[in-house]
Design a protein around this motif. Structure first.
Motif, short mmCIF file in Angstrom:
data_model
loop_
_atom_site.label_atom_id
_atom_site.label_comp_id
_atom_site.label_asym_id
_atom_site.label_seq_id
_atom_site.Cartn_x
_atom_site.Cartn_y
_atom_site.Cartn_z
N GLY A 45 0.81 -1.19 0.00
CA GLY A 45 0.00 0.00 0.00
C GLY A 45 0.85 1.25 0.00
N PHE A 46 0.30 2.32 0.53
CA PHE A 46 1.04 3.58 0.65
C PHE A 46 1.77 3.60 1.99
CE2 PHE A 46 -2.63 4.64 -2.11
CZ PHE A 46 -1.91 4.96 -3.26
N THR A 47 2.72 4.51 2.12
CA THR A 47 3.54 4.59 3.32
C THR A 47 3.32 5.94 4.01
OG1 THR A 47 5.23 3.17 2.33
CG2 THR A 47 5.90 4.53 4.22
N ALA A 48 3.11 5.89 5.32
CA ALA A 48 3.01 7.11 6.11
C ALA A 48 4.37 7.81 6.11
CB ALA A 48 2.57 6.80 7.53
N THR A 49 4.35 9.12 5.89
CA THR A 49 5.61 9.85 5.78
C THR A 49 5.41 11.29 6.21
OG1 THR A 49 7.44 10.35 4.27
CG2 THR A 49 5.21 10.53 3.38
N GLU A 50 6.45 12.10 6.13
CA GLU A 50 6.37 13.49 6.56
C GLU A 50 5.29 14.23 5.77
OE1 GLU A 50 9.15 12.05 5.61
OE2 GLU A 50 10.31 11.86 7.48
N GLY A 51 4.48 15.01 6.48
CA GLY A 51 3.42 15.75 5.83
C GLY A 51 2.22 14.87 5.55
N TRP A 52 1.32 15.37 4.72
CA TRP A 52 0.13 14.59 4.39
C TRP A 52 0.52 13.31 3.65
CZ3 TRP A 52 -1.73 12.46 -0.01
CH2 TRP A 52 -3.02 11.91 0.06
N ASP A 53 -0.20 12.23 3.93
CA ASP A 53 -0.03 11.00 3.17
C ASP A 53 -1.37 10.28 3.10
OD1 ASP A 53 -0.22 9.09 5.55
OD2 ASP A 53 1.52 10.29 6.13
N PRO A 54 -1.55 9.38 2.09
CA PRO A 54 -2.83 8.68 1.91
C PRO A 54 -2.98 7.47 2.82
CG PRO A 54 -1.34 8.14 0.12
CD PRO A 54 -0.62 9.14 0.98
N VAL A 55 -2.48 7.61 4.04
CA VAL A 55 -2.61 6.58 5.07
C VAL A 55 -3.23 7.20 6.32
CG1 VAL A 55 -1.44 4.78 6.39
CG2 VAL A 55 -0.50 5.52 4.19
N THR A 56 -2.66 8.34 6.75
CA THR A 56 -3.14 9.01 7.97
C THR A 56 -3.45 10.49 7.74
OG1 THR A 56 -0.85 9.45 8.65
CG2 THR A 56 -1.88 7.41 9.45
N GLY A 57 -3.47 10.94 6.49
CA GLY A 57 -3.81 12.34 6.21
C GLY A 57 -2.79 13.30 6.79
N VAL A 58 -3.27 14.41 7.36
CA VAL A 58 -2.37 15.40 7.95
C VAL A 58 -1.90 14.99 9.33
CG1 VAL A 58 -3.40 17.31 6.64
CG2 VAL A 58 -4.28 16.76 8.93
N GLY A 59 -2.42 13.86 9.83
CA GLY A 59 -2.00 13.37 11.13
C GLY A 59 -3.14 13.35 12.14
N THR A 60 -2.78 13.19 13.40
CA THR A 60 -3.76 13.12 14.48
C THR A 60 -3.84 14.47 15.20
OG1 THR A 60 -2.10 12.33 16.06
CG2 THR A 60 -3.34 10.67 14.81
N PRO A 61 -5.01 14.82 15.73
CA PRO A 61 -5.18 16.16 16.31
C PRO A 61 -4.57 16.34 17.68
CG PRO A 61 -7.21 14.91 16.48
CD PRO A 61 -6.27 14.07 15.69
N ASN A 62 -4.08 17.54 17.94
CA ASN A 62 -3.72 17.99 19.28
C ASN A 62 -4.83 18.96 19.69
OD1 ASN A 62 -2.69 19.82 21.35
ND2 ASN A 62 -0.74 18.78 21.07
#
Length: 648
Positions: A619-636
């Motif tokens: 599949g796709f790989t989570a990486t720096e910045g937006w990615d098609p796995v986790t988007g922009v990330g998790t909220p603070n």
């Protein structure tokens, strides 16, 4: 977990029709030649042609007229949703929305003229209240002539259920621009009815549930409480784990009377009161005995006859965490569909926006419940049309493969989500639990059709609609703590993500997606995913989706999925809205333009670990910045609230 269903089970009475293009020698001569308007999105798996339906069978043909100004919807939504816009938060009234998008009189006149020329008397033609739909009650024989098509009855090989559908249909070329879609035609129902206990193993839209751990602790109602300790968050997620992961401040709501949070569930999925109290007694004692504000849509019931994970898991999960996180804010349960016919996404949309309804529902008999329900024992009342104002946040942990809905139907539904955003509602959908594959791990062939052993990625809908916020899933990695970076969820489920095959990329994510494709190009070709860089990408953000402790059927179990992520994010946005309403401001509404902006980048925890495998790939790989796995990330959340509060 993600309800691989979304649209939950609808049984079109006893059958659904399938059409193949078949011009009739008796079709009246038209001044304009016929052209194909829609083609079935996907050939149905596990369904075989059974027989031809009776020529005198009556079909309630519904013709959706082309709406005005839809091409401007994205710009209109950006104007009230982008943090740099001077009109941020200036949401529209329902009447303003109706007036802006109502079809032109010319479109109605053109379609009615076509029907009259064909031979339908004016008494058989009806216009919907919002002028968006035209209905004509016609026999199957008449419809086949009108649309130059042919219907067949299909039978499911396992359940024996029957449906009617066609492969393509045509309309005159000079009428085509005035029509969005016509139902029932090519929109094939891939789901079992609510009465069926057999689940499709490969269906794009069967009723789903959170995954159950086979190794997690299971405790009876009389057992000791699961300790809400942060030390075990890599093994079991509780409220305390979520609050620590996402820096959630103590929530003391002050806008209880004006704020609103809705969670959608589809009958027969239903919560059990004892399960809520089991969870609350351990994790949120003040909620013991408290129930959601329940709105019953289209004859819905919160049924307790069938009690098992299949029937109670999703609702228990959504309400236990949604209610506990925003306590004492009331949560509204949008329970949708009766026990006989069930419901689809359009049904709950009807209930919160009367302008979306028609006199008998502009809904799709192959996707939605049609009410009054003609089936024995079904709900005989009128459809629930505009019975409740849209909540400021709506979370839905259900979905279907994008390949199982036609582009016209998906776009029309997506437009409605955009209208709700204009009116100030945040719409959240889980992104799917099968990584880059569809429900049941199904992938596509080179023609975009779901097949066994397919190699093309199979994105999720409505997550791919650019006017919803799609929530992916993360996990506390084994051996890690809540103070360590999370990874993409790779336990039991894989965070759904990828690129749409229907929707164009929205302005708000062009920079982020371009950066991903340029700096972290996936090792796949266009034969595996839409790598054009011009399509809608998802998810938009993520939250933990692994090892949630829930009370279910009288015991504790661990569950997994983006079904966990969506109601949790919805709770966080409800906290944001409470702060804004207390300050005399509007709810945030459509949040995507904000969360993709540079201004909000510090309010999300970037996820750079993990993949979302599927279709025999990593599949796709989570990486720096937006990615098609986790988007922009998790909220603070502690950063998110003041940022939204600083906006007009």
């Amino acid at each position: 977990m993600h309800l691989p269903v979304a649209i939950l089970a609808l049984g079109l009475a006893t059958f659904i029709t399938s059409c193949t293009s078949a011009p009739s020698s008796t079709t009246p001569i038209q001044s304009s030649p016929h052209v194909i308007h829609e083609k079935r999105a996907a050939d149905p798996l596990d369904w075989l042609i059974s027989h031809k339906p009776s020529a005198d069978k009556v079909l309630p043909l519904r013709i959706g007229l082309t709406q005005q100004n839809v091409d401007q919807l994205s710009d209109m939504l950006m104007a009230v949703s982008h943090p740099d816009s001077p009109n941020y938060g200036k949401h529209w009234t329902p009447q303003q929305v109706v007036d802006m998008f109502a079809p032109k009189k010319e479109s109605a006149d053109k379609v009615v003229g076509w029907l009259r020329d064909f031979g339908f008397e004016k008494e058989r033609i009806r216009m919907s209240a919002n002028k968006g739909w035209i209905e004509v009650r016609a026999s199957l024989e008449e419809v086949e002539e009108l649309l130059r098509t042919e219907y067949f009855v299909y039978k499911h090989v396992e359940t024996g259920e029957e449906q009617i559908s066609c492969e393509t249909y045509s309309v005159p070329a000079d009428v085509r621009e005035h029509i969005d879609l016509i139902k029932p035609t090519v929109h094939f129902n891939h789901r079992p009815s609510p009465k069926s206990t057999t689940k499709f193993k490969r269906s794009g839209v069967n009723l789903g549930k959170p995954g159950v751990s086979t190794v997690g602790p299971k405790k009876s109602a009389g057992a000791q409480p699961v300790p809400p300790t942060l030390a075990d968050c890599d093994k079991m997620i509780t409220l305390d784990c979520l609050k620590a992961l996402y820096d959630v401040p103590d929530f003391n709501p002050v806008s209880l009377d004006t704020n609103s949070y809705g969670i959608v569930e589809f009958t027969p999925q239903a919560f059990l009161a004892g399960d809520l109290d089991l969870f609350f007694s351990n994790f949120s004692p003040s909620l013991v005995g408290v129930r959601p504000k329940t709105v019953l849509i289209d004859g819905a019931v919160v049924q307790t006859t069938n009690q098992s994970f299949d029937f109670n898991g999703e609702s228990d999960l959504d309400l236990e965490y949604g209610m506990a996180l925003v306590n004492p804010q009331t949560v509204t349960l949008l329970q949708t569909g009766d026990l006989v016919e069930g419901a689809g996404f359009d049904n709950w949309l009807d209930a919160v926006d009367g302008s979306f309804c028609t006199f008998e529902g502009g809904d799709d008999p192959t996707q939605d419940g049609i009410y009054p329900d003609p089936l024995p024992g079904g709900f005989k009342g009128a459809e629930s049309c505009g019975i409740i104002a849209p909540p400021f946040v709506v979370s839905t942990s259900y979905g279907q493969d994008e390949s199982t809905i036609t582009a016209f139907s998906a776009m029309r539904q997506c437009t409605e989500y955009g209208k709700l955003g204009l009116m100030g509602t945040t719409i959240l959908y889980s992104s799917g639990d099968n990584g880059v594959a569809g429900n049941g791990g199904v992938c596509l062939n080179s023609q975009g059709q779901p097949v066994d052993n397919g190699t093309m990625f199979n994105p999720d809908f409505p997550a791919t609609c650019p006017f919803v916020t799609a929530a992916g899933a993360t996990q506390v990695n084994p051996g890690s703590t809540v103070f360590d970076p999370e990874g993409a969820c790779e336990q039991v489920i894989f965070s759904g993500g990828g690129f749409s095959n229907i929707f164009a990329i929205p302005d708000y994510q062009q920079t982020a997606v371009s950066s991903f494709l340029t700096n972290h190009p996936p090792p796949y070709t266009s034969a595996q995913f839409n790598n054009s860089g011009t399509s809608r990408a998802f998810p938009d953000l993520a939250a933990n989706g692994a090892n949630y402790v829930i009370g279910i059927d009288g015991e504790f179990e661990l569950v997994f999925g983006t079904s966990c992520s969506s109601p949790v994010v919805g709770s966080f946005i409800t906290m944001v809205n409470d702060a804004r309403l207390a300050a005399g401001k509007s709810p945030v509404g459509f949040i995507n333009p904000a969360i993709y902006s540079d201004q909000f980048s510090d309010a999300f925890n970037d996820i750079t670990i993990g993949t979302n495998q599927g279709c025999n790939t990593v599949g796709f790989t989570a990486t720096e910045g937006w990615d098609p796995v986790t988007g922009v990330g998790t909220p603070n959340v502690s950063k998110l609230i003041p940022l939204f509060l600083s906006l007009p």
